[in-house]
Design an enzyme around this catalytic site. Structure first.
Site: not given
Ligand SMILES: Cc1ncc(COP(=O)(O)O)c(C=O)c1O
Length: 448
Positions: A89-90, A197, A218, A223, A291
Site C-alpha cells: 500500500g505504501s 483501510d 493495501s 487489511h 520497480n
Molecule cells: C491508510 C493507510 N495507507 C497506507 C498504508 C500502507 O500499506 P502497506 O502496509 O501495505 O504498505 C496503511 C497501512 O496499513 C494504511 O493504514
C-alpha cells in the site's frame, strides 16, 4: 504440461487442501481473558493455499496469469477502468503521488514546493511521498467520531500553490466525498483517495476508491483482503494508468507484460528523446521510475481473497454493529465512532476516544484490555507532526504547513485507541471485549 506432471500437480493440490485442514484450522477452544484477541489478521482457507502452491509449481514468479486475473477482477469488482498491482500500500501511495509529478501532465503536474492538502491523523506513508518529493503537505484538522477531515476547513487551507488533496478514508469510514470533490473541482485540484483501510466501503452506494483521480489499496494482512505484502493503484484515466505502469516498471516507455515482446507492434519503430531512431522500445525510459511490482504468488493468494471480499465486509459491519450496540450506553464516557452521512463503511476497526471527564486515561483502559489479551491499536501516527520523522522539519519550521489548529488531531493522539472488527472475530470474542470494557468502566466510575 505432460501427463505425469499434471497427475503429480493434482495430488499436490489435494494434499495442500488436506494440509490446510490439519495445520491451519484452529480447533483450540477460546478462553475469555486467556486466549488472544488480535486487532486483525489473515482470514483464509484451503483456496488461498491451493492458489499459492499452484502458482509456485508453475514457477512463473513475476507478473503472470494470476496477476492479470487479479487486476481484472479487482477493477471489475470496484468499478474502475485500470488497476495496477504493486508490492504494498505504501508503494501504491508513492506511485499515486509521483504519477502527478510526471512531465507528461504539463501545467497540471505537481512541482516541488506545490501544496497538497491532507490530515495529520494519518498513516505515515499517505504523506511520506509528498515530503520525499519536496512538495508541501498542508495539514487540516479532523472531526472526532468520524476521524476524517473537517471539510469546513478546506477553504482556509487553499493557496495559489495548492495542487492536490490526498486523504485516506480513515478506519474504513469514508470522508465527505461530495464536499472534497466539489472543492477539488472548483479549484482544479487532483484528488488521491488512500483507500487502504476502506476496501468495500460505499459512499452514496458507490465504492470508495472510485471518486478521485487515483486511489490506492493495501493487501498487508490486517487489511480487508491480504496477499501478505501487496497493494494496488487504480484510476479511470488511461493517461494516468500509463504513467502509473511506467513508474512501477522502472520508468519504461514500453508496456509489454513480463515475458512479452512487441505489444505495441513497432518495437523498433520509435524515435523518442535524443535516442537513435528505432532504438528498442523495451529499453526506452520516459520516467525516472521504480520497480514496485508484486509476484504472481502474491496475486494468486489475492485472487482467492477477492472472492471473499463481500463476505468480509459484511462481517466487519456486523461486528462493528455488535460492539456499537453493546457500548452505546457509554456515550458520556467515550466519543463513539459514527459513520459519515450517506455511507456504508467497511470498518477497519472500532475506534473509541476517552472523553475529557471520564475519570480515567487511555493508558488505563488499554492496559486493562491488553492484560486481558485484547490487542489494541492507536489511530496510526496520532498527530504525524509530533513524530520523530518530523523533528528536523519542525526545527527548521519548513517543508509543511498547518491550516488553522490541529486541536482534534492532538486530542486523538492523546485519547484514542481501537480494537478489532475483522472477520476472524465471532460473538464470544466480541463479547469478551465488551465485558472487559464494561468491567473496566464500572471499576473506574467512582474516579469520575
Ligand atoms: C491508510 C493507510 N495507507 C497506507 C498504508 C500502507 O500499506 P502497506 O502496509 O501495505 O504498505 C496503511 C497501512 O496499513 C494504511 O493504514
Amino acid at each position: 504440461m505432460n501427463k505425469s506432471a499434471l497427475n503429480l500437480k493434482k495430488k499436490i493440490l489435494e494434499l495442500t487442501s488436506e494440509y490446510y485442514q490439519v495445520a491451519h484450522r484452529d480447533r483450540t477452544p477460546f478462553v475469555p481473558g486467556k486466549s488472544r484477541i488480535p486487532y486483525s489478521g489473515r482470514v483464509f482457507n484451503e483456496e488461498e493455499l491451493i492458489n499459492l502452491v499452484d502458482s509456485s509449481l508453475e514457477f512463473w514468479l513475476s507478473y503472470g496469469r494470476y496477476s492479470k486475473k487479479f487486476e481484472e477482477k479487482f477493477a471489475d469488482f470496484i468499478g474502475v477502468k485500470h488497476f495496477s498491482l504493486v508490492n504494498s500500500g505504501s508503494s501504491a501511495n508513492l506511485l499515486a503521488f509521483m504519477v502527478l509529478t510526471s512531465d507528461k501532465l504539463r501545467e497540471r503536474k505537481i512541482n516541488r514546493n506545490d501544496e497538497v492538502i491532507t490530515v495529520a491523523a494519518a498513516f505515515p506513508t499517505t504523506i511520506a511521498p509528498i515530503v520525499q518529493y519536496g512538495a508541501v503537505p498542508v495539514f487540516v484538522d479532523i472531526e472526532l467520531g468520524t476521524y476524517n477531515i473537517d471539510v469546513s476547513l478546506l477553504e482556509e487551507a487553499l493557496t495559489k500553490r495548492t495542487k492536490a488533496v490526498m486523504l485516506a478514508h480513515n478506519m474504513g469510514n469514508p470522508f465527505n466525498v461530495d464536499a472534497v470533490k466539489d472543492f477539488c473541482k472548483k479549484n482544479n485540484l487532483w484528488l488521491i483517495e488512500d483507500n487502504c483501510d476502506a476496501l468495500g466501503s460505499k459512499y452514496r452506494g458507490q465504492y470508495t476508491g472510485t471518486f478521485g483521480d487515483i486511489a490506492t489499496s493495501s493487501f498487508y494482512p490486517p487489511h480487508h483482503i491480504t496477499m501478505g505484502e501487496g497493494g494496488g493503484v487504480y484510476t479511470n484515466s488511461s493517461e494516468l494508468s500509463q504513467i502509473i505502469n511506467s513508474l512501477r516498471d522502472w520508468g519504461r516507455d514500453c508496456w509489454c507484460s513480463s515475458g512479452k515482446d512487441n505489444t505495441c507492434r513497432k518495437r523498433f519503430g520509435w524515435k523518442l528523446g535524443e535516442l537513435p531512431s528505432g532504438y528498442d522500445h523495451k529499453y526506452i525510459f520516459s520516467h525516472f521510475g521504480y520497480n514496485l511490482k508484486a509476484t504472481d504468488m502474491q496475486a494468486a493468494i489475492g485472487c482467492a481473497q477477492l472472492n471473499k471480499l463481500q463476505k468480509f465486509s459484511d462481517s466487519r459491519s456486523k461486528n462493528f454493529k455488535f460492539l456499537y450496540d453493546q457500548l452505546k450506553e457509554f456515550e458520556d464516557i467515550f466519543y463513539l465512532p459514527h459513520a459519515t452521512p450517506d455511507t456504508n463503511p467497511s470498518w477497519f476497526g472500532f475506534v473509541l476516544t476517552v472523553r475529557e471527564d471520564s475519570g480515567f486515561t487511555r493508558k488505563d483502559i488499554i492496559d486493562s484490555l491488553e492484560k486481558n489479551n485484547i490487542q489494541t491499536r492507536m489511530l496510526f501516527a496520532g498527530n504525524l507532526l509530533k513524530q520523530p520523522c518530523f523533528d528536523s522539519m519542525r526545527e527548521k519550521g519548513g517543508g509543511f504547513r498547518v491550516a488553522g489548529s490541529l486541536n482534534m488531531t492532538d486530542y486523538v493522539m492523546n485519547n484514542t485507541f481501537w480494537v478489532g472488527v475483522y472477520p476472524g472475530m465471532d460473538e464470544i470474542r466480541l463479547k469478551t471485549i465488551v465485558d472487559c470494557i464494561k468491567n473496566f468502566v464500572s471499576n473506574n466510575l467512582n474516579n469520575k
